[in-house]
Scaffold this motif. Structure first.
Motif, PDB file in Angstrom:
ATOM      1  N   CYS A 175       0.817  -1.159  -0.050  1.00 49.80           N
ATOM      2  CA  CYS A 175      -0.079   0.029   0.091  1.00 49.80           C
ATOM      3  C   CYS A 175       0.807   1.177   0.066  1.00 49.80           C
ATOM      4  CB  CYS A 175      -0.841  -0.066   1.132  1.00 49.80           C
ATOM      5  SG  CYS A 175      -2.334  -1.172   1.006  1.00 49.80           S
ATOM      6  N   GLU A 176       1.669   1.221   0.643  1.00 47.61           N
ATOM      7  CA  GLU A 176       3.003   2.525   0.764  1.00 47.61           C
ATOM      8  C   GLU A 176       3.693   2.549  -0.392  1.00 47.61           C
ATOM      9  OE1 GLU A 176       5.290   1.593   4.151  1.00 47.61           O
ATOM     10  OE2 GLU A 176       3.801   1.919   5.689  1.00 47.61           O
ATOM     11  N   SER A 187       1.072   3.832  -3.034  1.00 51.78           N
ATOM     12  CA  SER A 187       0.929   5.454  -2.698  1.00 51.78           C
ATOM     13  C   SER A 187       1.862   6.411  -3.326  1.00 51.78           C
ATOM     14  CB  SER A 187       0.580   5.682  -0.969  1.00 51.78           C
ATOM     15  OG  SER A 187      -0.501   4.777  -0.454  1.00 51.78           O
ATOM     16  N   PRO A 210       0.148   8.560  -6.779  1.00 48.80           N
ATOM     17  CA  PRO A 210      -0.324   9.748  -5.517  1.00 48.80           C
ATOM     18  C   PRO A 210      -1.516  10.062  -5.962  1.00 48.80           C
ATOM     19  CG  PRO A 210       1.518  10.713  -7.262  1.00 48.80           C
ATOM     20  CD  PRO A 210       1.501   9.105  -7.569  1.00 48.80           C
ATOM     21  N   ASN A 258      -6.513   6.629  -4.669  1.00 47.59           N
ATOM     22  CA  ASN A 258      -6.856   6.294  -3.149  1.00 47.59           C
ATOM     23  C   ASN A 258      -6.515   5.020  -2.818  1.00 47.59           C
ATOM     24  OD1 ASN A 258      -7.776   6.669  -0.531  1.00 47.59           O
ATOM     25  ND2 ASN A 258      -9.818   7.293  -1.311  1.00 47.59           N
ATOM     26  N   VAL A 259      -5.508   4.973  -1.836  1.00 48.16           N
ATOM     27  CA  VAL A 259      -5.034   3.470  -1.749  1.00 48.16           C
ATOM     28  C   VAL A 259      -5.597   3.105  -0.301  1.00 48.16           C
ATOM     29  CG1 VAL A 259      -3.341   1.669  -1.324  1.00 48.16           C
ATOM     30  CG2 VAL A 259      -3.084   3.594  -3.126  1.00 48.16           C
TER      31      VAL A 259
END
Length: 451
Positions: free
Chosen positions: A264-265, A268, A272, A275-276
């Motif tokens: 997830c990171e 992200s 950018p 929406n994760v």
């Protein structure tokens, strides 16, 4: 052709299935003898246990006399090494499966410097296929021809369209749209219809037309044909990443649900604008909280086929979204097709089809070449695009006077960028590209359409 396949996974096995049916001489190499035994018990191919990157193993497989080597192991680097060794020792054409997103940005450099004929990224190919469908959510499947100027589009014939129990000719006369019905699936049966063929509600119908004429046809039968504006992607793996990137470039709002926090990171940072959400995509309450009832599209891309299918059924029940599911392993195509869950995408078939198109093109005569190839109608038929290079038995003759093979339809002619949906009085000229739909397998040259 003499073909060596290195790697006996999903794609390798699918290639053996389809290429052996076209009577190629195939040697398949893998380090796991159990996989090779399963293949050799089903198909008439040679098998060799060993490391496909070994010079001696390739020599034993006959690389010096091979026309093509295809490397589809689980390792990108091993696939590239196999191809380099084959080029140096056998001078054959080579195809490598390369999945790492880092390499996908360097494909042209790798091909040029290593002399590889073709590089395929299954995850990127899958994402492109899904994005194509989301541009036209009324479709189950879309295959493009003539550099996007024509498309073969499959949809479910619903009762509200009012087309059931009408003949193909009646539909053409009534709607006055420049489309051609070129394939019908009804249960386990597949038809290449003529003008007298009667359609029934719930048939899966494939039509050929330009994108503009396709949109007009759907408008006349009351179907919204605008692309989706929001997408909920369940699963943030390679396909999820590639798909999200493409959808964001198209101006579509994207939400990704992924269980692994580190991934997830990473997503992200890479995406950018997306929406994760870190969470379990199979958690029904989470899906409802994250707007599933209001999503215009839901794409299930987890690593488990069963989850993807069940998530798709759940989305169909609780939303009016366009639903897409990725299936890697499950072989019960007929059962999955009966679930009515929107579009089901099989990455192994997409990858195999691209390679088979290359093989057909390499076998072409001087008169024509296979430019595009798709397996359609539940893999029981093919849609091919031929580039017509010179005069032959099929040129300058009205189509109605050609002695065509049965279960074959010439469904589109691209002449200098103009798309012609042909009638009996039309004819083919050198310089055209011609789209053909047929249940006759293995066509390599345009003249193969004749009896």
């Amino acid at each position: 052709m003499n073909i060596i396949i290195i790697g006996c996974g999903k794609v390798g096995a699918t290639l053996v299935e389809q290429l052996s049916a076209e009577n190629h001489n195939i040697v398949i190499i893998d380090i796991q003898e159990s996989k090779l035994e399963a293949i050799s018990s089903t198909y008439d191919v040679m098998t060799l246990a060993g490391n496909g990157a070994s010079f001696n193993v390739q020599q034993e497989a006959g690389v010096r006399n091979a026309d093509l080597l295809i490397a589809v192991t689980g390792s990108d680097e091993l696939n590239l090494l196999c191809c380099v060794i084959a080029k140096k020792s056998g001078h054959c054409n080579t195809i490598a499966r390369v999945r790492n997103s880092l390499y996908s940005k360097e494909i042209s450099f790798i091909k040029r410097q290593l002399g590889i004929s073709m590089i395929i990224n299954p995850e990127l190919t899958t994402a492109m296929e899904i994005a194509k469908i989301l541009r036209f959510p009324s479709a189950i499947k879309i295959d493009t021809f003539a550099k996007g100027r024509a498309e073969l589009l499959k949809f479910k014939l619903k009762p509200e369209f009012g087309l059931g129990n009408m003949t193909v000719q009646d539909i053409s006369d009534r709607l006055k749209c420049n489309i051609l019905v070129c394939g019908v699936e009804r249960g386990d049966d597949v038809f290449i219809p003529n003008g007298n063929f009667v359609l029934r509600d719930n048939d899966s119908v494939s039509i050929m037309a330009s994108p503009k004429d396709t949109a007009e046809f759907f408008r006349k039968i009351g179907v919204v044909s605008h692309r989706v504006k929001t997408a909920l992607i369940i699963g943030g793996g390679k396909v999820g990443y590639y798909l999200a990137a493409q959808l964001l470039d198209m101006g579509i709002r994207v939400r990704i649900i992924e269980l692994d926090r580190a991934r997830c990171e990473q997503l992200s940072e890479l995406l950018p604008k997306a929406n994760v959400i870190c969470g379990d995509g199979t958690d029904q309450s989470l899906l409802m909280e994250e707007g599933l009832p209001y999503a215009q599209s839901v794409i299930s891309l987890t690593g488990f086929d069963e989850e993807n299918l069940l998530l798709s059924l759940f989305a169909m029940k609780h939303s009016s979204a366009k639903v897409v599911a990725k299936v890697n392993h499950i072989a019960f195509n007929d059962i999955i097709g009966g679930l009515d869950i929107g579009s089901v995408i099989y990455p192994k078939y997409l990858t195999a089809n691209k390679i088979i198109k290359y093989v057909r093109g390499a076998q072409n005569s001087m008169g024509s070449n296979v430019e595009t190839l798709y397996k359609i109608l539940n893999n029981q038929a093919e849609a091919l695009e031929f580039s017509i290079r010179q005069e032959s038995a099929i040129t300058q003759t009205p189509l109605m006077d050609l002695n065509l093979k049965s279960d074959l339809l010439i469904c589109c002619i691209n002449r200098n960028g103009n798309i012609i949906i042909p009638r009996g009085q039309d004819y083919i000229l050198p310089g055209d590209t011609v789209m053909v739909v047929t249940t006759q397998k293995g066509l390599r040259d345009i003249n193969d359409i004749l009896k």
